[in-house]
Write an enzyme that holds these catalytic residues in place. Structure first.
Site, PDB file in Angstrom:
ATOM      1  N   ARG A 183     -27.231  76.888  55.551  1.00  0.00           N
ATOM      2  CA  ARG A 183     -27.316  78.346  55.568  1.00  0.00           C
ATOM      3  C   ARG A 183     -26.849  78.883  56.909  1.00  0.00           C
ATOM      4  O   ARG A 183     -26.871  78.183  57.909  1.00  0.00           O
ATOM      5  CB  ARG A 183     -28.772  78.812  55.336  1.00  0.00           C
ATOM      6  CG  ARG A 183     -29.319  78.492  53.971  1.00  0.00           C
ATOM      7  CD  ARG A 183     -30.806  78.831  53.846  1.00  0.00           C
ATOM      8  NE  ARG A 183     -31.305  78.375  52.561  1.00  0.00           N
ATOM      9  CZ  ARG A 183     -31.678  77.121  52.310  1.00  0.00           C
ATOM     10  NH1 ARG A 183     -31.639  76.211  53.283  1.00  0.00           N
ATOM     11  NH2 ARG A 183     -32.081  76.771  51.111  1.00  0.00           N
ATOM     12  N   ASP A 230     -37.312  67.104  57.413  1.00  0.00           N
ATOM     13  CA  ASP A 230     -38.018  67.950  58.368  1.00  0.00           C
ATOM     14  C   ASP A 230     -37.733  67.358  59.743  1.00  0.00           C
ATOM     15  O   ASP A 230     -38.271  66.301  60.096  1.00  0.00           O
ATOM     16  CB  ASP A 230     -39.513  67.947  58.076  1.00  0.00           C
ATOM     17  CG  ASP A 230     -40.307  68.852  59.024  1.00  0.00           C
ATOM     18  OD1 ASP A 230     -39.742  69.285  60.047  1.00  0.00           O
ATOM     19  OD2 ASP A 230     -41.493  69.110  58.754  1.00  0.00           O
ATOM     20  N   VAL A 231     -36.875  68.016  60.502  1.00  0.00           N
ATOM     21  CA  VAL A 231     -36.409  67.444  61.767  1.00  0.00           C
ATOM     22  C   VAL A 231     -37.509  67.381  62.823  1.00  0.00           C
ATOM     23  O   VAL A 231     -37.304  66.813  63.896  1.00  0.00           O
ATOM     24  CB  VAL A 231     -35.194  68.219  62.323  1.00  0.00           C
ATOM     25  CG1 VAL A 231     -33.989  68.032  61.424  1.00  0.00           C
ATOM     26  CG2 VAL A 231     -35.515  69.704  62.492  1.00  0.00           C
ATOM     27  N   ASN A 275     -28.314  71.922  64.921  1.00  0.00           N
ATOM     28  CA  ASN A 275     -28.248  73.358  64.682  1.00  0.00           C
ATOM     29  C   ASN A 275     -29.572  73.944  64.214  1.00  0.00           C
ATOM     30  O   ASN A 275     -29.847  75.121  64.444  1.00  0.00           O
ATOM     31  CB  ASN A 275     -27.165  73.638  63.631  1.00  0.00           C
ATOM     32  CG  ASN A 275     -27.271  75.038  63.059  1.00  0.00           C
ATOM     33  OD1 ASN A 275     -26.884  76.013  63.696  1.00  0.00           O
ATOM     34  ND2 ASN A 275     -27.821  75.148  61.852  1.00  0.00           N
ATOM     35  N   TYR A 282     -38.747  80.863  72.149  1.00  0.00           N
ATOM     36  CA  TYR A 282     -37.438  80.422  71.653  1.00  0.00           C
ATOM     37  C   TYR A 282     -36.432  80.357  72.795  1.00  0.00           C
ATOM     38  O   TYR A 282     -35.700  79.367  72.954  1.00  0.00           O
ATOM     39  CB  TYR A 282     -36.956  81.389  70.568  1.00  0.00           C
ATOM     40  CG  TYR A 282     -35.531  81.172  70.105  1.00  0.00           C
ATOM     41  CD1 TYR A 282     -35.222  80.176  69.182  1.00  0.00           C
ATOM     42  CD2 TYR A 282     -34.501  81.994  70.565  1.00  0.00           C
ATOM     43  CE1 TYR A 282     -33.919  79.990  68.745  1.00  0.00           C
ATOM     44  CE2 TYR A 282     -33.204  81.816  70.132  1.00  0.00           C
ATOM     45  CZ  TYR A 282     -32.915  80.811  69.224  1.00  0.00           C
ATOM     46  OH  TYR A 282     -31.619  80.631  68.794  1.00  0.00           O
ATOM     47  N   THR A 306     -24.448  86.775  59.966  1.00  0.00           N
ATOM     48  CA  THR A 306     -24.714  85.869  58.852  1.00  0.00           C
ATOM     49  C   THR A 306     -25.279  86.663  57.675  1.00  0.00           C
ATOM     50  O   THR A 306     -25.439  87.895  57.746  1.00  0.00           O
ATOM     51  CB  THR A 306     -25.723  84.773  59.241  1.00  0.00           C
ATOM     52  OG1 THR A 306     -27.011  85.372  59.410  1.00  0.00           O
ATOM     53  CG2 THR A 306     -25.301  84.085  60.530  1.00  0.00           C
TER      54      THR A 306
END
Length: 264
Positions: free
Chosen positions: A19, A61-62, A88, A154, A188
């Site tokens: 996405r 699930d990273v 990413n 973040y 996006t």
């Protein structure tokens, strides 16, 4: 002589590659001829493909070490190698730092800093054993290099990602190269959630010197370059992809016909 990027025969993992920016990155790697494995917690809503070729989707699930290990092992078992990782996956909802819970901040740091480190560690184990090594590209953000009100954790995590690149590029050289793409505003399918309707998106775009936000493919082309042999001597770098950044606020506020140039 024309310079072309041909990644045919290479295997690329794009985390969060189904996405938004991630899908754009996946499409550009497909165009370059690479085999693209994209992971996310759930499949794409719309198939990610380009010029008749599509991604190989694997759930992951990273943030979870076992899930990441299974992901990389599955890629190597199926394709025999892993040449490039594009870290990413990430993001953060708006929340003022004073109002957000410690658990919220912890989860943001885990997804945006610790997860890319985890994926890179596991990928590095594979790449170090390959004759041609490998390349890891971190998708970072301008939020890590300027004030990030509403997404403070973040921004701090993305600053940490760029620091990681500096350190890991030294630790893992010469087999594995690491670089980051410092991304600005990107248009996006979810831009309306951040900027409002079409008029809002146009107004925000007008604040960028290039008079538009990036397309996801703009970020993809940068990642492909950094992963390609054209960038074989580039490691430990951070490449700004932000359309010129943001115009200084004082230019808009000044009442002078031609604002004076600051000497500081």
């Amino acid at each position: 002589m024309a310079i072309e990027v041909n990644l045919s025969g290479s295997v690329v993992l794009v985390t969060g590659g189904v996405r938004g920016v991630g899908a754009g990155i996946s499409r550009v790697f497909l165009d370059a001829g690479a085999t693209v494995v994209a992971c996310a917690r759930r499949p794409a809503d719309i198939p990610v493909e380009s010029n008749g070729r599509g991604i190989d989707f694997l759930p992951c699930d990273v943030r979870d070490p076992d899930s990441v290990r299974e992901l990389v092992d599955s890629i190597v078992a199926k394709y025999g190698r892993l040449d490039t990782v594009v870290n990413n996956a990430g993001g953060a909802p708006f929340a003022l730092a004073a109002d957000a819970s410690p658990n919220f901040h912890s989860k943001i740091i885990q997804l945006n800093l610790l997860a890319p480190l985890l994926v890179s560690q596991v990928a590095n184990e594979v790449m170090q054993k390959q004759d041609d090594g490998g390349s890891i590209v971190m998708i970072s953000s301008v939020s890590g290099h300027r004030a990030s009100p509403g997404t403070a954790a973040y921004g701090a995590a993305k600053a940490g990602v760029d620091s990681l690149v500096s350190s890991l590029s030294v630790e893992w050289a010469p087999k594995v190269r690491l670089n980051s793409v410092i991304v600005g505003l990107v248009n996006t399918e979810s831009s309306h959630l951040h900027y409002g309707d079409d008029d809002g998106i146009a107004a925000v775009s007008s604040t960028v010197p290039m008079q538009r936000m990036a397309a996801p493919e703009d970020i993809g082309r940068t990642a492909v370059f950094l992963a390609s042999p054209l960038a074989s001597y580039i490691t430990g770098g951070s490449l700004l992809v932000h359309g010129g950044g943001e115009k200084p606020a004082f230019l808009q506020a000044s009442t002078a016909d031609v604002p004076a140039v600051s000497g500081h």
